[in-house]
Design a protein around this motif. Structure first.
Motif, PDB file in Angstrom:
ATOM      1  N   PRO A  17      -6.059   4.377  -5.206  1.00  0.00           N
ATOM      2  CA  PRO A  17      -4.659   4.711  -5.510  1.00  0.00           C
ATOM      3  C   PRO A  17      -3.757   3.485  -5.500  1.00  0.00           C
ATOM      4  O   PRO A  17      -2.835   3.375  -6.317  1.00  0.00           O
ATOM      5  CB  PRO A  17      -4.276   5.673  -4.393  1.00  0.00           C
ATOM      6  N   PHE A  28      -3.470  13.109  -6.293  1.00  0.00           N
ATOM      7  CA  PHE A  28      -2.978  11.887  -6.924  1.00  0.00           C
ATOM      8  C   PHE A  28      -3.993  11.259  -7.867  1.00  0.00           C
ATOM      9  O   PHE A  28      -3.675  10.959  -9.020  1.00  0.00           O
ATOM     10  CB  PHE A  28      -2.579  10.883  -5.836  1.00  0.00           C
ATOM     11  N   MET A  29      -5.227  11.073  -7.412  1.00  0.00           N
ATOM     12  CA  MET A  29      -6.200  10.370  -8.252  1.00  0.00           C
ATOM     13  C   MET A  29      -6.506  11.106  -9.556  1.00  0.00           C
ATOM     14  O   MET A  29      -6.502  10.486 -10.615  1.00  0.00           O
ATOM     15  CB  MET A  29      -7.489  10.087  -7.455  1.00  0.00           C
ATOM     16  N   THR A  63       0.254   2.018  -1.789  1.00  0.00           N
ATOM     17  CA  THR A  63       0.627   2.424  -3.146  1.00  0.00           C
ATOM     18  C   THR A  63       2.126   2.308  -3.374  1.00  0.00           C
ATOM     19  O   THR A  63       2.571   1.720  -4.355  1.00  0.00           O
ATOM     20  CB  THR A  63       0.179   3.882  -3.393  1.00  0.00           C
TER      21      THR A  63
END
Lengths: 329, 505
Positions: free
Chosen positions: B85, B203-204, B272
Motif C-alpha cells: 500500500p 485498499f489493495m 501510505t
C-alpha cells in the motif's frame, strides 16, 4: 539407493495398512477414535499481527506438538472480526476447523448489528485461552490519583472527562460506558483505531485516560498515571496499584477481555475435548506462558462447558449495557 | 574498549551477518509481489525469531520491513500494481515514467530516495529519538485534522485534466472512504448489509483495480486504437539516473525523508498517508512540479523517500516510549518483552550495548538495501520489455491472487473488478484516478479526527483552532490554495481573455 527405496515402500505399506485400519474403524462406527485425522486449520478473524493473531501464534506451535499434527493459521480479517467468525460458523463441523476469537466477536458484535451467526446456537466453545490485564490510567498531569478522585473530578466538571478506547463496540469501549453508568458520571468517550493510538493521545494529554492493557507498561515507566486494576488481583509489575474492588468499586463486575478457542456447532465431542485438553496442556508450558506474558496477557484455561457458560453470561450482560446506549440493533 | 567489544560481539554473530542481507533481499521480493505483505511475512516469521537471540531476530524483521518499503515500488513502477500500500503514491508518476521508457531512471530514483530516506530515518532514530518522540506526542486529533486538510490540497496539484475534474475525483474518493462502520456509533454506511464492507472498501483491491486493470481491460476489450500502438515500452530504457536529475530530485528526497521521519514517529498515520503529504509538498516546490501525475521523477522521489523515511522512525515511539507506531511495531513490542527487553527509557539505561548494536545493524542494512537495489534493478527493469500479450495475463493472475490473499476474501476480487470498471469510467470522463486515491486514503483520517475533535470539544467548533501546530497547517493550506490553485486559475482566465485558449478550469 536400494535401502532408500525399500524404506519408502515400507512407509507406503504402513500408510496403506493404517488407512485400512482407519476405514475398518469407520465401518464399525468408531469414527475418529484417533482424532486428529489430518491437518487442522485455525481461523483468526483478524489480520496478521493483531492481538488475536498473536495469541493464536503463541499457542499453535505447542498444540502442533501435543496433537502431533499440522495446524494452518488462516487470517480471515474484515468486518471487525465477524467475517472470520461467520466463515467458521459455516464450516463443516468435522473436528478439523477451529477459531481463536476475542470477547467482542461473540459477546458484543452480535448485539450491535444483524449477523449471520448466533454466538450461542452456531458456536461450540472449546477452551478459554487467555485473559488480558486491564487497568485505568490517566494522563500524567491529571488532577486526581484515585478512582474516587476521578469520579469526583467528573462530578465537579460535568462533561469534561474524556476517556479513549480502541474503538466503538470493543471491550475497551464497553468498560468506559460501564464506568460512566455505575459511577453515575458523564464521560466523553473518544474512540481511536486501536489501543496504541489511544495511548499516544493519553500520553500527549489529548484525552484524559483510558482503560486498557497497554497502559500497564507505560504506567511502570511513569508516562501515565495508573489508577486501578480491573482484574481480581493486582499486577506484579505495579504492586502499589489497587484493584477496583479494593477501592470499594464493584461496578465492573466480571468484565474482562478474553481470547478463546471455538469451533462450529456440531463438532464431534471427542474433537472438542481433545483440543480443549491440548490447550490446557499448552498453557502449562513455560514458553507459551512467557509469550502470553509478553503480549500483556495471562493464560486462564476453562474447559468447553465453563467457557460456553462464560460466553453466554457475557453475551447477556453486555446486551443489557449496550441497549440503553442505543448501540444495540 | 570492553564495551565496544561487547557491542561488536553481538553484531559479529554469524546469524546476524546472514540475516542482514537475507532479510533485506527477502523483503524486497515480498514487497514487490502484490498480495504478499510485509505484515504477513513478519507475522509468520516472528514466532521463529523468538527462539533466536534478540539481535538476529530483530535484524531479520527490520531487514524485511526495509526491503519491503523499497520492493513495493518495483511493481508500482514497472507494472502499475503497487506491491505494498505504501507504494500507491509511487505509482502515480512511476508507471507513466516506465511507459515513456524511463523505467530504470524511475527505479534508480526510487532506490536513491529509499536509501536516503532510510538512512536519514536511522540517523534521526539515533540522534533525535527523545525529541521526536516528544514531538509526536503533541500530535493529537486537532493537529492531525489540520495536517490532513493541508494534504488534501495536493488533489488540485495533480489535476492534470482540470481543477473541477480533480476535485470531483477527490470528493468521490472521500465519499468512498466513508464506506463501512462509522467511528463513533458504528452505524453502517453504504454497506448494503454486507459484513464484507464493515471495515470499508479494501485498499489493495481498490488500488489494483483502479490503476492496473483499466489498461488490461481496454487492451483486450477496448476499441481498436487502444490495441494498436507500441506493444511494449519504447526502447532505450537502459539509461540510469543522470547526475543532473539526481541533483534535481535531491531536495525533494531530503524533504520527503524529513516528512517521513516526522510522520512515521506519530502513531496512527502510517507510511501510505505520509507519502501523500510529501507528494503535496513536493508538488509545490519541485522543478518538475508541473509534470506531476504525468511522469515526474520528483513525484517518485517524494513518495519513496517519505515511505522509507517512516522505516526506522516508527521505531522512535517504540524504543523511546514503548508505543508501537504501526502493526509491525506492535509485533516487535511483543518480541522485545519476550526477550525481557522493555522498550522505553529503561531500555537505554539497562541495555545500552544492545541498543548500539541495533543502531549499527540498522545502518548496515541501509547500505545493503542500496547494494541489493542497485544490482537488482539492472535486471528486473527488463520486465518492461516483455510484450503485453505475455505480460498482461501474468499481471491479471497477480492482481487476482493479490486481491484475494490480503484477507482470504473472494469478495475482494469483485471489489477489484468493479474498481477496474470505475477506473475505465474515470478515464473516459478524464477524472484523475490519483485524486480519487488521495481522497480515499485521507478520508478516514480526516473524518475520524474531526469526530474526535468535536467529541473532546463537546461540539464546539473553536476546538479546531486551539493549537498552534494546527494553525501552522491551516496557514500552509491557505497558501497552497491561493498560491498554487487560485492565482494560476485567475492568470489562466486572463490569458484566455487575451485570446489564448487554455483548458484549466
Amino acid at each position: 539407493m536400494t535401502i532408500f527405496t525399500k524404506t519408502q515402500w515400507t512407509r507406503r505399506a504402513l500408510f496403506a495398512a493404517s488407512a485400512v485400519l482407519v476405514a475398518g474403524f469407520g465401518a464399525v462406527g468408531e469414527a475418529r477414535a484417533n482424532w486428529p485425522e489430518g491437518n487442522l486449520r485455525v481461523i483468526v478473524p483478524y489480520g496478521p499481527g493483531g492481538s488475536s493473531d498473536n495469541v493464536t501464534r503463541a499457542i499453535t506451535p505447542a498444540l502442533e506438538e501435543i496433537l502431533d499434527t499440522n495446524i494452518t493459521v488462516e487470517n480471515i480479517g474484515g468486518g471487525g472480526g465477524v467475517i472470520g467468525v461467520t466463515r467458521l460458523a459455516n464450516s463443516k463441523p468435522d473436528g478439523a476447523t477451529f477459531g481463536v476469537v476475542p470477547t467482542a466477536t461473540l459477546a458484543i458484535a452480535p448485539h450491535m448489528r444483524q449477523l449471520n451467526y448466533d454466538p450461542i446456537e452456531d458456536i461450540q466453545a472449546v477452551a478459554k485461552v487467555a485473559e488480558g490485564y486491564f487497568a485505568l490510567a490517566m494522563r500524567p498531569d491529571f488532577p486526581a490519583d484515585t478512582l474516587q478522585g476521578v469520579i469526583d473530578y467528573a462530578k465537579e466538571n460535568p462533561g469534561q472527562l474524556t476517556l479513549g478506547s480502541a474503538g466503538v463496540g470493543g471491550i475497551t469501549h464497553l468498560v468506559v460506558e460501564v464506568f460512566a453508568k455505575e459511577a453515575d458520571i458523564e464521560v466523553q468517550h473518544v474512540p481511536f483505531k486501536g489501543s496504541n493510538e489511544a495511548m499516544n493521545n493519553v500520553m500527549g494529554g489529548h484525552v484524559d485516560g483510558q482503560f486498557d492493557a497497554v497502559m500497564l507498561r507505560q504506567a511502570q515507566s511513569g508516562a501515565v498515571k495508573p489508577i486501578v486494576m480491573l482484574n481480581d488481583q493486582r499486577w506484579d509489575g505495579l504492586p502499589d496499584t489497587p484493584t477496583a474492588k479494593e477501592e470499594g468499586f464493584d461496578g465492573f463486575g466480571t468484565l474482562a477481555s478474553w481470547w478463546g478457542v471455538i469451533a462450529p456447532a456440531g463438532t464431534p465431542q471427542e474433537a472438542v475435548d481433545a483440543m480443549s485438553a491440548a490447550v490446557e496442556e499448552a498453557l502449562q508450558r513455560p514458553d507459551v506462558q512467557k509469550r502470553l506474558e509478553s503480549l500483556g496477557l495471562y493464560g486462564t484455561y476453562l474447559d468447553a462447558g465453563a467457557f460456553g457458560d462464560q460466553i453466554a453470561e457475557n453475551y447477556q450482560t453486555y446486551g443489557e449495557i449496550l441497549e440503553p446506549l442505543g448501540l444495540s440493533q | 574498549m570492553e564495551y565496544g567489544a561487547s557491542v561488536f560481539a553481538m553484531i559479529l554473530d554469524w546469524k546476524v551477518l546472514l540475516f542482514l542481507p537475507l532479510g533485506v533481499s527477502a523483503g524486497a521480493i515480498i514487497g514487490a509481489i502484490p498480495g504478499l505483505t510485509i505484515t504477513m511475512a513478519i507475522s509468520v516469521l516472528l514466532p521463529f525469531t523468538l527462539f533466536l537471540d534478540p539481535l538476529p531476530g530483530l535484524v531479520l524483521i527490520f531487514g524485511i520491513a526495509k526491503g519491503g518499503l523499497f520492493g513495493g515500488s518495483i511493481s508500482a513502477i514497472l507494472l502499475n500494481v503497487p506491491g505494498t500500500p505504501a507504494a500507491a503514491c509511487t505509482m502515480i508518476d512511476g508507471y507513466p515514467l516506465s511507459r515513456k521508457g524511463r523505467a530504470l531512471e524511475a527505479l534508480d530514483t526510487a532506490l536513491f530516495a529509499s536509501f536516503i530516506g532510510d538512512f536519514i530515518s536511522v540517523l534521526a532514530l539515533v540522534l533525535l529519538a527523545g525529541a521526536l518522540a516528544q514531538l509526536s506526542l503533541s500530535f493529537g486529533p486537532v493537529e492531525l485534522f489540520a495536517l490532513i486538510v493541508f494534504s488534501l490540497t495536493v488533489i488540485a496539484a495533480i489535476s492534470t485534466s482540470g481543477l473541477l475534474k480533480g476535485i470531483t475525483g477527490g470528493a468521490l474518493g472521500l465519499l468512498a472512504g466513508t464506506v463501512g462502520l462509522d467511528l463513533v456509533y458504528a452505524s453502517e454506511r453504504f454497506t448494503f448489509g454486507s459484513p464484507n464492507l464493515f471495515d470499508g472498501i479494501a485498499f489493495m483491491p481498490l488500488l489494483v483495480g483502479l490503476f492496473a486493470l483499466p489498461d488490461i481491460l481496454l487492451y483486450y476489450f477496448g476499441p481498436r486504437q487502444e490495441r494498436s500502438g507500441p506493444g511494449r515500452a519504447p526502447e532505450g530504457g537502459h539509461k540510469r539516473l543522470s547526475m543532473k536529475d539526481f541533483r534535481m530530485v535531491l531536495p525533494t528526497i531530503l524533504k520527503g525523508s524529513g516528512i517521513g521521519v516526522l510522520l512515521g514517529a506519530i502513531p496512527g498515520i502510517g507510511g501510505t498517508a505520509s507519502t501523500f503529504v510529501s507528494y503535496a509538498e513536493a508538488r509545490r516546490t519541485a522543478p518538475d512540479g508541473d509534470d506531476f501525475g504525468k511522469g515526474a521523477l520528483s513525484g517518485v522521489a517524494a513518495a519513496e523517500s517519505a515511505n522509507s523515511g517512516t522505516g526506522a522512525s516508527t521505531l522512535i515511539p517504540l524504543l523511546a516510549l514503548g508505543i508501537p507506531g504501526d502493526i509491525v511495531g506492535a509485533m516487535l513490542l511483543g518480541a522485545f518483552y519476550f526477550h525481557g527487553l522493555a522498550p522505553g527509557p529503561m531500555l537505554f539505561a539497562n541495555n545500552m550495548n544492545f541498543v548500539h548494536a541495533l543502531y549499527i545493524t540498522l545502518f548496515v542494512s541501509s547500505a545493503i538495501l542500496f547494494g541489493v537495489g542497485r544490482y537488482g534493478t539492472r535486471y528486473i527493469q527488463r520486465i518492461v520489455e516483455v510484450p503485453r500479450d505475455v505480460m498482461f495475463p501474468v499481471v491479471i493472475v497477480l492482481t487476482v491472487i493479490g486481491s484475494f490473499a490480503i484477507s482470504n476474501s473472494v469478495f475482494d476480487i469483485w471489489v477489484m473488478f468493479v474498481a477496474g470498471l470505475v477506473g475505465i469510467g474515470f478515464r473516459i470522463l478524464q477524472i484523475p484516478a490519483a485524486a480519487f486515491l488521495i481522497g480515499f486514503v485521507l478520508s478516514p483520517l480526516l473524518e475520524n479526527n474531526m469526530q474526535r475533535v468535536l467529541i473532546i470539544g463537546r461540539g464546539d467548533y473553536t476546538a479546531f483552532f486551539q493549537s498552534w501546530l494546527a494553525l501552522v497547517f491551516y496557514a500552509a493550506t491557505l497558501l497552497a490554495v491561493f498560491g498554487r490553485i487560485l492565482l494560476p486559475a485567475i492568470r489562466a482566465r486572463r490569458d484566455q481573455a487575451g485570446g489564448v485558449a487554455t483548458n484549466e478550469l
